[in-house]
Design a protein around this motif. Structure first.
Motif, PDB file in Angstrom:
ATOM      1  N   CYS A 108       5.911  -1.741  10.147  1.00  0.00           N
ATOM      2  CA  CYS A 108       5.752  -1.668   8.693  1.00  0.00           C
ATOM      3  C   CYS A 108       5.129  -0.334   8.282  1.00  0.00           C
ATOM      4  O   CYS A 108       4.264   0.192   8.971  1.00  0.00           O
ATOM      5  CB  CYS A 108       4.856  -2.800   8.201  1.00  0.00           C
ATOM      6  N   ALA A 109       5.557   0.155   7.148  1.00  0.00           N
ATOM      7  CA  ALA A 109       4.959   1.346   6.552  1.00  0.00           C
ATOM      8  C   ALA A 109       4.606   1.007   5.112  1.00  0.00           C
ATOM      9  O   ALA A 109       5.469   0.637   4.327  1.00  0.00           O
ATOM     10  CB  ALA A 109       5.931   2.516   6.600  1.00  0.00           C
ATOM     11  N   VAL A 110       3.312   1.089   4.782  1.00  0.00           N
ATOM     12  CA  VAL A 110       2.830   0.780   3.438  1.00  0.00           C
ATOM     13  C   VAL A 110       2.301   2.074   2.827  1.00  0.00           C
ATOM     14  O   VAL A 110       1.573   2.827   3.471  1.00  0.00           O
ATOM     15  CB  VAL A 110       1.725  -0.299   3.474  1.00  0.00           C
ATOM     16  N   TYR A 111       2.680   2.314   1.575  1.00  0.00           N
ATOM     17  CA  TYR A 111       2.257   3.519   0.858  1.00  0.00           C
ATOM     18  C   TYR A 111       1.454   3.113  -0.367  1.00  0.00           C
ATOM     19  O   TYR A 111       1.883   2.283  -1.155  1.00  0.00           O
ATOM     20  CB  TYR A 111       3.474   4.345   0.424  1.00  0.00           C
ATOM     21  N   TRP A 112       0.282   3.707  -0.535  1.00  0.00           N
ATOM     22  CA  TRP A 112      -0.537   3.544  -1.731  1.00  0.00           C
ATOM     23  C   TRP A 112      -0.167   4.720  -2.620  1.00  0.00           C
ATOM     24  O   TRP A 112      -0.547   5.846  -2.351  1.00  0.00           O
ATOM     25  CB  TRP A 112      -2.008   3.575  -1.366  1.00  0.00           C
ATOM     26  N   GLY A 113       0.602   4.454  -3.642  1.00  0.00           N
ATOM     27  CA  GLY A 113       1.165   5.554  -4.432  1.00  0.00           C
ATOM     28  C   GLY A 113       2.200   6.251  -3.573  1.00  0.00           C
ATOM     29  O   GLY A 113       3.249   5.700  -3.287  1.00  0.00           O
ATOM     30  N   THR A 114       1.874   7.468  -3.125  1.00  0.00           N
ATOM     31  CA  THR A 114       2.796   8.198  -2.250  1.00  0.00           C
ATOM     32  C   THR A 114       2.182   8.502  -0.889  1.00  0.00           C
ATOM     33  O   THR A 114       2.830   9.121  -0.057  1.00  0.00           O
ATOM     34  CB  THR A 114       3.229   9.518  -2.902  1.00  0.00           C
ATOM     35  N   SER A 115       0.957   8.053  -0.647  1.00  0.00           N
ATOM     36  CA  SER A 115       0.321   8.347   0.638  1.00  0.00           C
ATOM     37  C   SER A 115       0.350   7.122   1.553  1.00  0.00           C
ATOM     38  O   SER A 115       0.015   6.012   1.133  1.00  0.00           O
ATOM     39  CB  SER A 115      -1.124   8.812   0.421  1.00  0.00           C
ATOM     40  N   PRO A 116       0.755   7.298   2.808  1.00  0.00           N
ATOM     41  CA  PRO A 116       0.806   6.165   3.735  1.00  0.00           C
ATOM     42  C   PRO A 116      -0.604   5.684   4.091  1.00  0.00           C
ATOM     43  O   PRO A 116      -1.531   6.480   4.202  1.00  0.00           O
ATOM     44  CB  PRO A 116       1.519   6.738   4.960  1.00  0.00           C
ATOM     45  N   VAL A 117      -0.739   4.352   4.233  1.00  0.00           N
ATOM     46  CA  VAL A 117      -2.029   3.752   4.588  1.00  0.00           C
ATOM     47  C   VAL A 117      -1.812   2.723   5.698  1.00  0.00           C
ATOM     48  O   VAL A 117      -0.752   2.113   5.802  1.00  0.00           O
ATOM     49  CB  VAL A 117      -2.708   3.066   3.381  1.00  0.00           C
ATOM     50  N   THR A 118      -2.856   2.547   6.512  1.00  0.00           N
ATOM     51  CA  THR A 118      -2.850   1.490   7.514  1.00  0.00           C
ATOM     52  C   THR A 118      -3.398   0.219   6.877  1.00  0.00           C
ATOM     53  O   THR A 118      -3.873   0.244   5.731  1.00  0.00           O
ATOM     54  CB  THR A 118      -3.720   1.875   8.721  1.00  0.00           C
ATOM     55  N   SER A 119      -3.362  -0.888   7.594  1.00  0.00           N
ATOM     56  CA  SER A 119      -3.878  -2.147   7.050  1.00  0.00           C
ATOM     57  C   SER A 119      -5.357  -2.034   6.719  1.00  0.00           C
ATOM     58  O   SER A 119      -5.814  -2.523   5.689  1.00  0.00           O
ATOM     59  CB  SER A 119      -3.660  -3.284   8.043  1.00  0.00           C
ATOM     60  N   LYS A 120      -6.122  -1.400   7.605  1.00  0.00           N
ATOM     61  CA  LYS A 120      -7.564  -1.228   7.386  1.00  0.00           C
ATOM     62  C   LYS A 120      -7.819  -0.359   6.162  1.00  0.00           C
ATOM     63  O   LYS A 120      -8.659  -0.676   5.315  1.00  0.00           O
ATOM     64  CB  LYS A 120      -8.196  -0.608   8.632  1.00  0.00           C
ATOM     65  N   GLU A 121      -7.086   0.753   6.055  1.00  0.00           N
ATOM     66  CA  GLU A 121      -7.243   1.627   4.893  1.00  0.00           C
ATOM     67  C   GLU A 121      -6.823   0.920   3.611  1.00  0.00           C
ATOM     68  O   GLU A 121      -7.440   1.108   2.560  1.00  0.00           O
ATOM     69  CB  GLU A 121      -6.414   2.900   5.068  1.00  0.00           C
ATOM     70  N   LEU A 122      -5.787   0.083   3.699  1.00  0.00           N
ATOM     71  CA  LEU A 122      -5.296  -0.635   2.520  1.00  0.00           C
ATOM     72  C   LEU A 122      -6.368  -1.568   1.972  1.00  0.00           C
ATOM     73  O   LEU A 122      -6.655  -1.560   0.772  1.00  0.00           O
ATOM     74  CB  LEU A 122      -4.026  -1.416   2.857  1.00  0.00           C
ATOM     75  N   ILE A 123      -6.983  -2.363   2.831  1.00  0.00           N
ATOM     76  CA  ILE A 123      -7.994  -3.299   2.333  1.00  0.00           C
ATOM     77  C   ILE A 123      -9.237  -2.559   1.861  1.00  0.00           C
ATOM     78  O   ILE A 123      -9.846  -2.927   0.854  1.00  0.00           O
ATOM     79  CB  ILE A 123      -8.322  -4.386   3.376  1.00  0.00           C
ATOM     80  N   ASP A 124      -9.616  -1.466   2.563  1.00  0.00           N
ATOM     81  CA  ASP A 124     -10.788  -0.693   2.131  1.00  0.00           C
ATOM     82  C   ASP A 124     -10.557  -0.049   0.764  1.00  0.00           C
ATOM     83  O   ASP A 124     -11.415  -0.114  -0.118  1.00  0.00           O
ATOM     84  CB  ASP A 124     -11.128   0.388   3.162  1.00  0.00           C
ATOM     85  N   ARG A 125      -9.382   0.557   0.572  1.00  0.00           N
ATOM     86  CA  ARG A 125      -9.085   1.193  -0.716  1.00  0.00           C
ATOM     87  C   ARG A 125      -8.969   0.164  -1.831  1.00  0.00           C
ATOM     88  O   ARG A 125      -9.389   0.408  -2.962  1.00  0.00           O
ATOM     89  CB  ARG A 125      -7.796   2.002  -0.618  1.00  0.00           C
ATOM     90  N   ALA A 126      -8.406  -1.013  -1.515  1.00  0.00           N
ATOM     91  CA  ALA A 126      -8.265  -2.056  -2.534  1.00  0.00           C
ATOM     92  C   ALA A 126      -9.632  -2.575  -2.977  1.00  0.00           C
ATOM     93  O   ALA A 126      -9.872  -2.767  -4.176  1.00  0.00           O
ATOM     94  CB  ALA A 126      -7.405  -3.196  -1.998  1.00  0.00           C
ATOM     95  N   VAL A 127     -10.522  -2.800  -2.034  1.00  0.00           N
ATOM     96  CA  VAL A 127     -11.871  -3.279  -2.379  1.00  0.00           C
ATOM     97  C   VAL A 127     -12.602  -2.227  -3.203  1.00  0.00           C
ATOM     98  O   VAL A 127     -13.254  -2.550  -4.210  1.00  0.00           O
ATOM     99  CB  VAL A 127     -12.658  -3.650  -1.098  1.00  0.00           C
ATOM    100  N   GLU A 128     -12.502  -0.957  -2.795  1.00  0.00           N
ATOM    101  CA  GLU A 128     -13.154   0.118  -3.546  1.00  0.00           C
ATOM    102  C   GLU A 128     -12.575   0.240  -4.957  1.00  0.00           C
ATOM    103  O   GLU A 128     -13.308   0.476  -5.915  1.00  0.00           O
ATOM    104  CB  GLU A 128     -13.031   1.451  -2.798  1.00  0.00           C
ATOM    105  N   LYS A 129     -11.254   0.073  -5.086  1.00  0.00           N
ATOM    106  CA  LYS A 129     -10.613   0.135  -6.404  1.00  0.00           C
ATOM    107  C   LYS A 129     -11.148  -0.962  -7.316  1.00  0.00           C
ATOM    108  O   LYS A 129     -11.458  -0.717  -8.486  1.00  0.00           O
ATOM    109  CB  LYS A 129      -9.088   0.009  -6.225  1.00  0.00           C
ATOM    110  N   LEU A 130     -11.247  -2.195  -6.778  1.00  0.00           N
ATOM    111  CA  LEU A 130     -11.781  -3.302  -7.586  1.00  0.00           C
ATOM    112  C   LEU A 130     -13.237  -3.067  -7.970  1.00  0.00           C
ATOM    113  O   LEU A 130     -13.626  -3.307  -9.110  1.00  0.00           O
ATOM    114  CB  LEU A 130     -11.630  -4.621  -6.832  1.00  0.00           C
TER     115      LEU A 130
END
Length: 161
Positions: free
Chosen positions: A76-98
């Motif tokens: 799987c490849a997940v992109y936050w906007g246009t930058s690729p993120v790992t699962s760990k980075e995804l949850i960390d960025r999501a929590v920080e965003k909230l």
């Protein structure tokens, strides 16, 4: 033909026949229960779903746009906007965003608190577990609203109800 009733029969043998009457009674009761219960369980609610291919979304700057694709090796490849993120980075960025959004609106007890939404754009050929994992990760981070972004087939307009 003779039959002994009572008397002094000194050779009493144990009865070797199994009484199947209780077993048959239980089976008949279960059969009746299933005959009554199955039609109730099988019934379904008849629905007519909307014919809308997609509904235009209102984009807000605080919403998170995620794109999910497959890499050539099948992962799987997940992109936050246009930058690729790992699962760990995804949850960390999501929590920080909230956290940042809640702080910007005056805290968790602020009146009229509007949390951001996560909008997922999934590639047609991506494995369903990639999209499901992304949804799960965003929900674990605290996003209550996770939606999908789609495109109508070419040549079709937007149908409204």
């Amino acid at each position: 033909m003779s039959m002994s009733v009572g008397g002094d029969s000194s050779e009493e043998k144990p009865l070797s026949d199994i009484n199947t009457t209780p077993l048959v009674d239980v089976m008949l009761v279960l059969l009746i229960i299933f005959l009554i219960a199955v039609p109730v369980v099988i019934q379904s609610v008849k629905l007519k779903l909307p014919d809308v291919r997609f509904d235009p979304t209102t984009t807000k700057p605080e919403n998170v746009l995620l794109s999910v694709t497959s890499k050539p090796d099948g992962s799987c490849a997940v992109y936050w906007g246009t930058s690729p993120v790992t699962s760990k980075e995804l949850i960390d960025r999501a929590v920080e965003k909230l956290k940042a959004e809640i702080a910007r609106q005056g805290g968790a007890n602020a009146a009229g608190l509007e949390l951001p939404e996560a909008h997922i754009r999934g590639d047609v050929n991506v494995n369903w577990s990639c999209v499901g994992g992304t949804i799960y990760t965003m929900q674990m981070a605290g996003f209550a609203r996770v939606g999908f972004i789609s495109e109508p087939p070419p040549g079709e307009g937007v149908a409204r109800l």
